[in-house]
Motif scaffolding. Sequence first.
Motif, PDB file in Angstrom:
ATOM      1  N   LYS A 156       0.839  -1.207   0.000  1.00  0.00           N
ATOM      2  CA  LYS A 156       0.000   0.000   0.000  1.00  0.00           C
ATOM      3  C   LYS A 156       0.873   1.256   0.000  1.00  0.00           C
ATOM      4  O   LYS A 156       0.625   2.205  -0.742  1.00  0.00           O
ATOM      5  N   ALA A 157       1.904   1.225   0.831  1.00  0.00           N
ATOM      6  CA  ALA A 157       2.784   2.395   0.933  1.00  0.00           C
ATOM      7  C   ALA A 157       3.529   2.668  -0.375  1.00  0.00           C
ATOM      8  O   ALA A 157       3.838   3.815  -0.698  1.00  0.00           O
ATOM      9  N   SER A 158       3.795   1.606  -1.118  1.00  0.00           N
ATOM     10  CA  SER A 158       4.538   1.799  -2.373  1.00  0.00           C
ATOM     11  C   SER A 158       3.685   2.499  -3.430  1.00  0.00           C
ATOM     12  O   SER A 158       4.197   3.090  -4.370  1.00  0.00           O
ATOM     13  N   GLY A 159       2.354   2.409  -3.263  1.00  0.00           N
ATOM     14  CA  GLY A 159       1.464   3.044  -4.234  1.00  0.00           C
ATOM     15  C   GLY A 159       1.278   2.230  -5.504  1.00  0.00           C
ATOM     16  O   GLY A 159       0.784   2.747  -6.508  1.00  0.00           O
ATOM     17  N   ASN A 331      13.555  -3.652  -2.261  1.00  0.00           N
ATOM     18  CA  ASN A 331      14.142  -2.314  -2.214  1.00  0.00           C
ATOM     19  C   ASN A 331      13.366  -1.305  -1.379  1.00  0.00           C
ATOM     20  O   ASN A 331      13.808  -0.179  -1.206  1.00  0.00           O
ATOM     21  N   GLY A 332      12.197  -1.706  -0.930  1.00  0.00           N
ATOM     22  CA  GLY A 332      11.424  -0.814  -0.071  1.00  0.00           C
ATOM     23  C   GLY A 332      10.397   0.005  -0.830  1.00  0.00           C
ATOM     24  O   GLY A 332      10.545   0.266  -2.027  1.00  0.00           O
ATOM     25  N   ALA A 333       9.351   0.406  -0.087  1.00  0.00           N
ATOM     26  CA  ALA A 333       8.259   1.153  -0.688  1.00  0.00           C
ATOM     27  C   ALA A 333       8.715   2.533  -1.181  1.00  0.00           C
ATOM     28  O   ALA A 333       8.289   3.000  -2.231  1.00  0.00           O
ATOM     29  N   ASP A 334       9.604   3.153  -0.417  1.00  0.00           N
ATOM     30  CA  ASP A 334      10.055   4.491  -0.791  1.00  0.00           C
ATOM     31  C   ASP A 334      10.827   4.479  -2.098  1.00  0.00           C
ATOM     32  O   ASP A 334      10.698   5.369  -2.929  1.00  0.00           O
ATOM     33  N   TRP A 335      11.647   3.444  -2.236  1.00  0.00           N
ATOM     34  CA  TRP A 335      12.434   3.299  -3.468  1.00  0.00           C
ATOM     35  C   TRP A 335      11.494   3.250  -4.675  1.00  0.00           C
ATOM     36  O   TRP A 335      11.687   3.922  -5.670  1.00  0.00           O
ATOM     37  N   PHE A 336      10.416   2.446  -4.550  1.00  0.00           N
ATOM     38  CA  PHE A 336       9.476   2.303  -5.660  1.00  0.00           C
ATOM     39  C   PHE A 336       8.736   3.611  -5.902  1.00  0.00           C
ATOM     40  O   PHE A 336       8.547   4.040  -7.041  1.00  0.00           O
ATOM     41  N   ALA A 337       8.329   4.240  -4.784  1.00  0.00           N
ATOM     42  CA  ALA A 337       7.496   5.442  -4.899  1.00  0.00           C
ATOM     43  C   ALA A 337       8.273   6.643  -5.426  1.00  0.00           C
ATOM     44  O   ALA A 337       7.689   7.641  -5.815  1.00  0.00           O
ATOM     45  N   GLN A 338       9.611   6.538  -5.453  1.00  0.00           N
ATOM     46  CA  GLN A 338      10.385   7.667  -5.997  1.00  0.00           C
ATOM     47  C   GLN A 338      10.143   7.816  -7.502  1.00  0.00           C
ATOM     48  O   GLN A 338      10.299   8.892  -8.062  1.00  0.00           O
ATOM     49  N   PHE A 339       9.790   6.716  -8.156  1.00  0.00           N
ATOM     50  CA  PHE A 339       9.463   6.800  -9.583  1.00  0.00           C
ATOM     51  C   PHE A 339       7.991   7.188  -9.726  1.00  0.00           C
ATOM     52  O   PHE A 339       7.169   6.823  -8.902  1.00  0.00           O
ATOM     53  N   THR A 341       4.505   9.621 -10.405  1.00  0.00           N
ATOM     54  CA  THR A 341       3.920  10.879  -9.963  1.00  0.00           C
ATOM     55  C   THR A 341       3.213  10.681  -8.634  1.00  0.00           C
ATOM     56  O   THR A 341       3.218   9.578  -8.074  1.00  0.00           O
ATOM     57  N   GLU A 342       2.574  11.722  -8.170  1.00  0.00           N
ATOM     58  CA  GLU A 342       1.852  11.695  -6.901  1.00  0.00           C
ATOM     59  C   GLU A 342       0.908  10.491  -6.809  1.00  0.00           C
ATOM     60  O   GLU A 342       0.937   9.726  -5.860  1.00  0.00           O
ATOM     61  N   LYS A 343       0.080  10.328  -7.827  1.00  0.00           N
ATOM     62  CA  LYS A 343      -0.937   9.272  -7.760  1.00  0.00           C
ATOM     63  C   LYS A 343      -0.586   8.031  -8.567  1.00  0.00           C
ATOM     64  O   LYS A 343      -1.205   6.990  -8.422  1.00  0.00           O
TER      65      LYS A 343
END
Lengths: 593, 347, 150
Positions: A156-159, A331-339, A341-343
């Motif tokens: 969920k956190a990874s989006g 690699n973690g949710a943050d790593w994925f979410a760096q790529f 856009t917002e949504k």
Amino acid sequence: MQEGNIVVKVCMGTGGIAAGGTAVVSAFREELETAGVSASVEKNCTVHNVGCRGFCARDVLVDVIVDGEKTTYEYIKSDMVSRIVEEHILQGRPVEEWVVKDDYHTFHEKQVKVVLSDCGEVDPEDIESYVNRGGYAALSKVLTTMTPEETIGLIKASGLRGRGGAGFPAGLKWEFARKAVGEPKYLICNADEGDPGAFMDRSIIEGNPHSVIEGMVIGAYAIGASKGYVYIRAEYPLAVERLKIALDQARRKGVLGDDIEGRGFDFDIKIKLGAGAFVCGEETALIASIEGNRGMPRAKPPFPAQKGLWGKPTVINNVETLANVAYIVRNGADWFAQFGTEKSKGTKVFALTGKVKNSGLIEVPLGISLREIIYDIGGGIEGGRELKAVQTGGPSGGCITAGMIDIAVDYESLAKAGSIVGSGGMVVMDETDCMVNIAKYFLEFTQAESCGKCVPCRIGTKRLLEILERITDGRGRPGDVELLEKLSNDVRSASLCGLGQTAPNPVLSTLRYFRDEYEAHIHEKRCPAGVCKNLLTYSILEEFCKGCTMCARVCPAGAIVGEKKKPHKIIEEICVKCGACFETCKFKAIKKG
Amino acid sequence: MTVSITIDGRTVKVREGATILQASRENDIYIPTLCDDPRLEPYGGCRLCLVQIKGMARPVTACTTPVSEGMIVETTNEEIENLRRTIVELLLSDHPNDCMICEKAGDCTLQELAYFYNLRENRFYGERRQYAESDGNPFIERNMEKCILCGKCVRVCNEVQGVSAIEIAYRGFSAKVCPPFEKDLDCEFCGQCVSVCPTGALMGKLSMGKGRQKDIEKVESVCPYCGCGCNITLHVARNEVIRVSSRPDSLNEGWLCVKGRFGFKFNSSPDRLKHPLIKRNGRFEEASWDEALDYVAQRLGEIKEKHGADAIAGLSSARCTNEENYLFQKFMRAAVGTNNVDHCARY
Amino acid sequence: MQETLEKILRTYHENEGNVISLLQEIEESFGYLPEEAINWFSEQLDIPPSRFYGIATFYSQFHLKPRGENIITACCGTACHVKGSERLINSLMRELQIPSGEDTSEDRKFTVEKVNCVGACSIAPVVIINKEVHGKMTADRLMKEIRKIK
């Protein structure tokens, strides 16, 4: 030479095989064996089969890696292998003229590879080569250090959103099923990739099947599923074969089956072959098909997460979605979410095809501009022609016009423009493509794939197609554009499932941006792009005609007459408008219009 | 457990788990349907029962959507009626325009919908399904060009009858209800499919051309064939039974078997017995009821006198009611004095 | 035939199959779905033949009539469409003299069928001749391939 310091990797996806990959592999094996008699090269060399690396248009692609230095060759045929072995492997001089050119690198430069990061690197038929690149580490991490709830929380956190079309948040879907009451629970991988123009799921399974399996096992752990299915198209024989091998290897390695990694968690996967029905990509139809019935969708609610396969809680995830999971865990949710856009987080694989120079499979961060995709990665339009539109999302999607080329490619922006990301088909069209014809093409497809259960889709798509047919045939009537629009909206609102609800999209979107083209067909009986056969006439420009007789020879209808070395003539009544003469004439003496 | 929902501005209490369609019907709110039958599993195919639920992006089918607390439903508005109209118009664009000679005229749901939506013209005329073949079976006239694929016949055959003689074959515009390999229908001929068909696609062969709806008088009766006592409705025209149906609210829920539904010809048969017959000198002769009963009583008495009561045995019929069967065994035991009494349905 | 049917039945039971997997096995063994085979399984498994028929006609993978010795599949995905798959099919039908509305030549040597995207769009247009994928097809090359097996 030291052991293992020479590696030859041959692209063996469907594209590679079609271009003669099998022959290239055996040629390498033979050549190396022959050469190896004295040079002990054979022992040091391994020939890997690797899956699709995206750039199928250049197949067969071959990597030759000597002492860690990689040289990539393009358009390799089996008869070219001996020279590569002789000059490059034995003498250390790469065959420069066959080495890929700059555009091969620009094709890859703007891409960000997550799902495809191991495709083309690992041997899809060898689990160890996946493990050596960090495979199944995510599974161990989840099983030993995370609860199912934490796993869901991470996704969920990874989006991560569903990559199959609708873009529903994957973690949320898992949570619904986790909380649903009922045993056993099922996890289904939807590999019934049916959108014409999309082939990422096939490539992922062919190139790195273990990433999908690992994603499934993690997902099963998260939702508490004990049984899984991969519903895959029978039209993908190579993918099926590799998946079977991968499943066997996974079971033997203890990452699938009973008591996975000794953690007391059981989950096994079965393959179900689709039998050729596009509508089975729809969740409830897919479930009906796995249960052995006609693949007809049913109304939701109840949603599959509550009542799915055999009435039990079921999660259906697309191949690409699942293939993302292990990388997110690793690699973690943050790593994925760096790529992204917002949504729209992460990367998306697109199948870039049509009138673009570099067609192939690409993976880009969501939010990248369409311009970058078409011109930087795709290398621009073939034959130096003008970009007219890009069709995204296949038969459920719509068109983006050349004027909107700077649009960000993500779920929200495309939806706003009247199209969708969908499963990731991206067909580039130039000024020689007729938009009415494209709309007709998609309607032909959806109409033929309608299951027939609900009235708007069964009869509505048929009527839409009939109207489009008469417009492209030159029998369009005043009012047809309005009728198309009206019926399209009604079919969209009233249909039972996603197929019918989205089938009118190609019509609505081309109407929105290319209404004048429709009107030219209807009122002027003219196809501006010169595609619609019945609206074309072919004639010979006397001043250019050399009387070479080529056109008369290729004409299937015998409609071209004339003496040798004198200007020819097309008899309009006999002409079937196939365009063969137009394409054959070397002197541009045939006029189409 | 009940939930309270608002339908068209009226707040009503309905049982939990009910569908919007059931809730509306229970509250006398009309929603048109073609594929719904309360006795069958919901299908959601015809899309006529689309309704708008507040907070939902697209209309949903009332027949498949369960109610939930606080739900606000609109069963009619311009957008919905417009969709319904398009749906009926689409159906009619693929339907023979022959109401004038259609047996079903006057009792046809599609015709009724066309009437209410005032569909004289059709914007969508195009290719129409055309099937040349006719079905040679003795009971059921199948005219698949008139079929609207509501799937009721398939569902009743499978869910209620457990026969599955027909199934939807092919898909999309070519979808078609048919027996396997499109052969002639070869089943029990219970005719349940005929009874649920909303159009003229399935009709009883025996009633073809026997009279229009307005000339039919409906007479409630009980099926004479067995002890089940199914309620039947005789359709009578020109003093002849031309069709048998059964009301869905009857104890047999409207379901009948082949005999009850199609075995009505005996009713007007010239061979039918209307008076008792007594065999005299090797020939049956007509007699009055008094005469016949007296004769039976006299002969039973004689036999009992001469050979004892156990020389007599009674066999009763499954076509009698329970009450009649009770009386019969009572008569055998108390009046005749024997336990030799049995019933045809025992074997 | 009987032996093949028995074998398919055994696999069906071993793999907990369903009607679709069963039909796939029959199609694989006979090249189409013979009516007798369906009726036999219907009896053995107590599944109404109507269900088999409904499923067999729903999925495009199944065929109720025998097909040609050589199967030529033309991809009609979007990419192939814009790259001229329609023309390839027309020339095939002409070359093989397949009557319009049919998909198999009269001598049952060739069957030409269309398929929705085989997922090889970058090498469009694609034609599959007896399971072998040929990319970037042209009418000329296609005719050469066909004449090889004709």
